[in-house]
Design a protein around this motif. Structure first.
Motif, mmCIF file in Angstrom:
data_model
loop_
_atom_site.group_PDB
_atom_site.id
_atom_site.type_symbol
_atom_site.label_atom_id
_atom_site.label_comp_id
_atom_site.label_asym_id
_atom_site.label_seq_id
_atom_site.Cartn_x
_atom_site.Cartn_y
_atom_site.Cartn_z
ATOM 1 N N UNK A 117 -39.435 9.442 -73.761
ATOM 2 C CA UNK A 117 -39.705 10.699 -74.476
ATOM 3 C C UNK A 117 -39.980 11.812 -73.465
ATOM 4 N N UNK A 118 -40.841 11.525 -72.499
ATOM 5 C CA UNK A 118 -41.241 12.541 -71.518
ATOM 6 C C UNK A 118 -40.042 13.011 -70.702
ATOM 7 N N UNK A 119 -39.209 12.061 -70.275
ATOM 8 C CA UNK A 119 -38.088 12.423 -69.391
ATOM 9 C C UNK A 119 -36.993 13.138 -70.180
ATOM 10 N N UNK A 120 -36.726 12.606 -71.379
ATOM 11 C CA UNK A 120 -35.721 13.238 -72.231
ATOM 12 C C UNK A 120 -36.087 14.686 -72.539
ATOM 13 N N UNK A 121 -37.370 14.913 -72.797
ATOM 14 C CA UNK A 121 -37.816 16.268 -73.187
ATOM 15 C C UNK A 121 -38.121 17.158 -71.978
ATOM 16 N N UNK A 122 -37.847 16.655 -70.779
ATOM 17 C CA UNK A 122 -38.071 17.443 -69.545
ATOM 18 C C UNK A 122 -39.519 17.872 -69.338
ATOM 19 N N UNK A 123 -40.445 16.931 -69.581
ATOM 20 C CA UNK A 123 -41.860 17.196 -69.304
ATOM 21 C C UNK A 123 -42.005 17.544 -67.822
ATOM 22 N N UNK A 124 -42.816 18.572 -67.527
ATOM 23 C CA UNK A 124 -42.892 19.139 -66.177
ATOM 24 C C UNK A 124 -43.160 18.134 -65.072
ATOM 25 N N UNK A 125 -44.231 17.360 -65.214
ATOM 26 C CA UNK A 125 -44.593 16.389 -64.184
ATOM 27 C C UNK A 125 -45.055 15.092 -64.849
ATOM 28 N N UNK A 126 -44.708 13.986 -64.225
ATOM 29 C CA UNK A 126 -45.296 12.706 -64.622
ATOM 30 C C UNK A 126 -46.184 12.258 -63.465
#
Ligand code: LLP
Length: 429
Positions: A117-126
């Motif tokens: 979900x985070x990567x698909x939605x282009x979350x700023x930083x993990x």
């Protein structure tokens, strides 16, 4: 009085509104937030980070403290980012229109679904917490054809003096990579080599409800040395440093928080000094305050029910909520100031044990609390409940979670509806 509180005609006012009237209008228990206090806290942090890091800093609201759509909207309007720790928080932020690039995703055990979900939605930083996560993020990113900005969470080995359960910077802790053992170095080398990861920097969070600047300054210098070591050993010079949250607030007179600008000033001076000594460029600095943005900006209103005096022992004053909406006394022995909102000018000369309505002896909101003489039907206000109350609430005993309202200049609006019995059975088959 502080924190947006005032007393008029024997009633407690909050955010310009009469809390006794709010209790009548919306029912109890009720979480009440003062919008201006939240905005002021965001602005104070933002202005001081801009000032002390010369425009090269960013405030991230740690949304675990209080997560709902309206909070993400406010944070966005105030021009700050957010820290999230679950797919649920990310989902809520995105549903509120929060820009994905200003979201950080933390957690010591992120699932593949959450990472996707985070990567698909282009979350700023993990923020990577574990070796296995380096591989998992890299392969999900590869599958989705993306490069992900990551930080590594480091345990700087600092023991901030706070409650055992909420300190996290020391080595015996489930979060992050240990510096002392070389684990952090190994993890950084591995992540830097990963093709679909862009290691922009490092993160540390030393604990919560901290009053002294020293552990933060120490963390800044330890992290600067780590950045220098990575640069020397790998040639990779990171440009970002996230120093976490944890700034303390006043729950009772026992707590003496410093102005947050003072933290910022001292920590930035230390970091700039360390960077100079190490011949490093000063990185972009992120901080993650949660409690200090929403804690003082919230109160909880309850209606007093049963009052039971056990001669020579204590008087239990029971309210219509309890550990289901505020588990912090049961969990941490957390202390709160309280007053009877409809007797706000009366002397606080009655000593009460304030109990909730859950079927559990430990369901207390506080002991030895001085309030005006209570009567059934009074409205009890518990102060500084804006952080880690709604977000840690449960349906124990199938008690519906209270509504939350936002007050601004005396005007109020619902931001989270009160749960109904129907809500409680909505997932039952
Ligand atoms: N950043 C990270 C990585 C964190 O783990 C936390 C809090 C924060 C920021 C925000 O810390 P704050 O500024 O709110 O102190 N449930 C406990 C608090 C747990 C804090 C967990 N992490 C309580 O009710 O006191």
């Amino acid at each position: 009085m502080e924190y947006g509180l005032a007393i008029k005609n024997n009633h407690l006012y909050f955010g310009g509104a009469d809390t006794v009237e709010l209790a009548k209008q919306y029912g109890t228990p009720l979480y009440v937030f003062d919008e201006q206090l939240i905005r002021n806290a965001c602005r104070d942090y933002k202005n001081s980070i801009d000032r002390y890091y010369d425009g090269n800093g960013m405030v991230l609201y740690a949304s675990k403290a209080f997560s709902c759509k309206e909070m993400y909207r406010l944070a966005n309007e105030e021009g700050i980012g957010v820290d999230t720790v679950s797919g649920g928080e990310i989902y809520t932020a995105l549903a509120a229109g929060f820009p994905a690039e200003n979201i950080f995703f933390h957690g010591n055990n992120k699932t593949n679904d959450e990472l996707e979900l985070a990567i698909e939605k282009n979350i700023g930083h993990i923020v990577i917490d574990d070796f296995d996560e380096i591989d998992r993020i890299n392969s999900i990113a590869e599958k989705l054809g993306k490069t992900v900005k990551v930080m590594l969470r480091i345990k700087p080995g600092i023991d901030a003096h706070t409650h055992e359960f909420i300190k996290t910077g020391q080595n015996d802790c489930k979060f992050g990579f240990t510096l002392e053992t070389g684990e952090a170095l190994e993890a950084a080398k591995k992540a830097i080599k990963a093709k679909n990861l862009n290691v922009t920097g490092f993160h540390c969070h030393i604990g919560s409800q901290i009053f002294s600047t020293e552990p933060f300054c120490l963390a800044a210098s330890v992290m600067a040395s780590f950045i220098a070591r990575i640069a020397n050993e790998t040639g990779h010079v990171v440009s970002e440093l996230n120093l976490g949250g944890g700034f303390g607030i006043r729950y009772t007179d026992e707590d003496e928080p410093l102005p947050y600008a003072e933290f910022m000033q001292k920590v930035s001076a230390q970091l700039k000094y360390s960077c100079k000594e190490l011949s490093l460029p000063v990185p972009k600095v992120f901080i993650e305050p949660g409690r200090s943005i929403v804690g003082p900006a919230g109160i909880t209103l309850y209606t007093v029910g049963s009052i039971k005096t056990i001669p020579n022992i204590r008087t239990y004053v029971s309210v219509d909520g309890g550990m289901s909406d505020n588990p912090r006394y049961a969990l941490y022995g957390a202390k709160y100031d309280m007053l009877i909102a409809n007797k706000a000018e009366q002397a606080n000369d009655f000593v009460a044990t304030v109990a909730g309505k859950c079927c559990e002896s430990g369901d207390l909101i506080g002991e030895n609390i001085k309030i005006a003489t209570p009567e059934t039907g009074d409205i009890l206000a518990v102060l500084a409940t804006g952080a880690y109350n709604y977000s840690m609430a449960s349906n124990y005993n199938r008690i519906p979670r209270p509504a939350a309202i936002m007050v601004k200049n005396g005007e109020s609006r619902v931001i989270i509806k009160r749960e109904t019995f129907e809500d409680l059975i909505s997932k039952d088959l």
